[in-house]
Design an enzyme around this catalytic site. Structure first.
Site, PDB file in Angstrom:
ATOM      1  N   GLU A   6      27.906  38.148  38.418  1.00 20.75           N
ATOM      2  CA  GLU A   6      29.180  38.087  38.984  1.00 20.75           C
ATOM      3  C   GLU A   6      29.717  39.255  39.626  1.00 20.75           C
ATOM      4  O   GLU A   6      30.400  39.849  38.698  1.00 20.75           O
ATOM      5  CB  GLU A   6      29.963  37.119  38.354  1.00 20.75           C
ATOM      6  N   LYS A  18      26.956  34.842  41.644  1.00 23.08           N
ATOM      7  CA  LYS A  18      28.137  34.363  41.700  1.00 23.08           C
ATOM      8  C   LYS A  18      29.174  35.420  42.460  1.00 23.08           C
ATOM      9  O   LYS A  18      29.702  36.126  41.985  1.00 23.08           O
ATOM     10  CB  LYS A  18      28.957  34.074  40.464  1.00 23.08           C
TER      11      LYS A  18
HETATM   12  P1  13P Z   1      38.248  31.575  39.977  1.00 31.89           P
HETATM   13  O1  13P Z   1      37.402  30.438  40.722  1.00 31.89           O
HETATM   14  O2  13P Z   1      39.391  31.280  39.451  1.00 31.89           O
HETATM   15  O3  13P Z   1      38.234  32.913  40.616  1.00 31.89           O
HETATM   16  O4  13P Z   1      37.306  31.821  38.624  1.00 31.89           O
HETATM   17  C1  13P Z   1      36.044  31.921  38.664  1.00 31.89           C
HETATM   18  C2  13P Z   1      35.583  32.747  37.744  1.00 31.89           C
HETATM   19  O5  13P Z   1      34.684  32.440  36.759  1.00 31.89           O
HETATM   20  C3  13P Z   1      35.990  34.311  37.509  1.00 31.89           C
HETATM   21  O6  13P Z   1      35.229  35.161  36.844  1.00 31.89           O
END
Ligand code: 13P
Length: 336
Positions: free
Chosen positions: A175, A217
């Site tokens: 991510e 992500k």
């Molecule tokens: P949000 O969808 O609230 O941005 O959270 C996703 C997430 O896992 C952030 O690390």
């Protein structure tokens, strides 16, 4: 097909997405206090368990990202939380980074920590039932940032994390989140996000990561939250797809977007357009925290014993997101 690829596909296929319920205790406390609920470990469990035992866990949610506290908790039914999640055929996952800290050498930026002792922590999480993990690198946009240093060092950490996770038989969610905060244009977001994702894959390949066994992500390509040049969902979709096509190797099975502060319907509509225009082989779905939980949390905070009512709201949101993950959502469905 590798075992890791099978896990990734189980989580993401058929319009299913990921529920990101991995808020740290600090973040969850802020969320609960915002709606005037005391942040006790019982209340954190009660809200989360309400979501994890809802109907949409079977049809919409393919995986749930947990926090360290939650993966070790036991539900009312006496099942452990990972058992509760697996019983509806969703996959339990776990956030394994220990948070973003000041980046020495560029103190206005952040570096994500958590590599020390990670191999041992991963073994414990695997035994508790986790089959996928999450690590979030965070980048802000301004004239100077993200710097080469932050892009390089966060990519390196994401790759070292991914190698350890795959070694332990789990799927890493990679991510890299380029934040929405700021006045920047969508074009700036496109350029910076492209640079960030490209560097992540350079490092993942250097560390011999099996790309068929990861989930990316990313953020969508949006204008900054304080920009006065907002773009349409159609444009968000086009720029997001262009960025991913140019920078993500085709071996990657799926992309699960974060919501990043978008409102629930905005995040749903943008995902829907991405899927309407998706001319890639990547599965494009959601891994939302706030955009899946916000209205359920608001309702629950006023009706803490109303499990069914809370689940009804969550089920609706998850269903809308799953339709969007197939390009089948429309605004009229929101009111049905
Ligand atoms: P949000 O969808 O609230 O941005 O959270 C996703 C997430 O896992 C952030 O690390």
């Amino acid at each position: 097909m590798s075992e890791l690829n099978k896990i990734a596909l189980k989580i993401l296929s058929n319009g299913k997405g990921i529920l990101a319920a991995d808020e740290s205790t600090g973040t969850m406390t802020k969320r609960l206090e915002n709606v005037n609920v005391p942040s006790s470990s019982e209340n954190r469990l009660l809200f989360r368990e309400t979501l994890f035992s809802s109907e949409s866990m079977k049809n919409c949610i393919g995986g749930v990202i947990l926090y360290d506290e939650t993966i070790k908790q036991t539900a009312n039914s006496n099942k452990t939380i990972p058992e509760l999640i697996s019983s509806s055929s969703a996959v339990p996952g776990i956030k394994v980074d220990t948070g973003a800290k000041i980046l020495a050498g560029s103190p206005e930026e952040k570096i994500t920590e958590g590599l020390d002792g990670l191999r041992e922590r991963l073994k414990e999480y695997y035994q508790l039932g986790a089959r996928f993990t999450k690590w979030r690198g965070v980048y802000s946009i301004s004239n100077k940032y993200p710097s080469k240093l932050s892009i390089q060092s966060n990519a390196h950490a994401l790759a070292r994390y991914s190698a350890l996770v795959q070694e332990c038989g789990m799927v890493p969610i990679v991510e890299p989140e380029v934040l929405m905060d700021g006045k920047h244009s969508a074009e700036d977001c496109f350029n910076k996000t492209s640079e960030v994702i490209k560097k992540c894959f350079d490092e993942l390949m250097l560390h011999n990561i099996d790309l068929t066994g990861i989930i990316l992500k990313p953020n969508m390509i949006l204008a900054g939250a304080s920009s006065n040049k907002k773009i349409s969902s159609e444009e968000v979709a086009k720029l997001t797809l262009k960025c991913l096509k140019e920078n993500v190797p085709t071996d990657v099975p799926g992309i699960a977007f974060l919501s990043g502060g978008q409102a629930e319907i905005e995040a749903t509509e943008n995902l829907n357009f991405i899927n309407k225009h998706n001319d890639t082989k990547f599965i494009m779905t959601y891994s939302y925290g706030r955009a899946l939980q916000q209205s359920a949390l608001k309702f629950w905070s006023k009706n803490i014993k109303d499990i069914e009512g809370t689940q009804k709201i969550f089920n609706h949101r998850a269903k809308m997101c799953t339709l969007a993950a197939q390009g089948k959502w429309s605004a009229e469905l929101e009111t049905k």
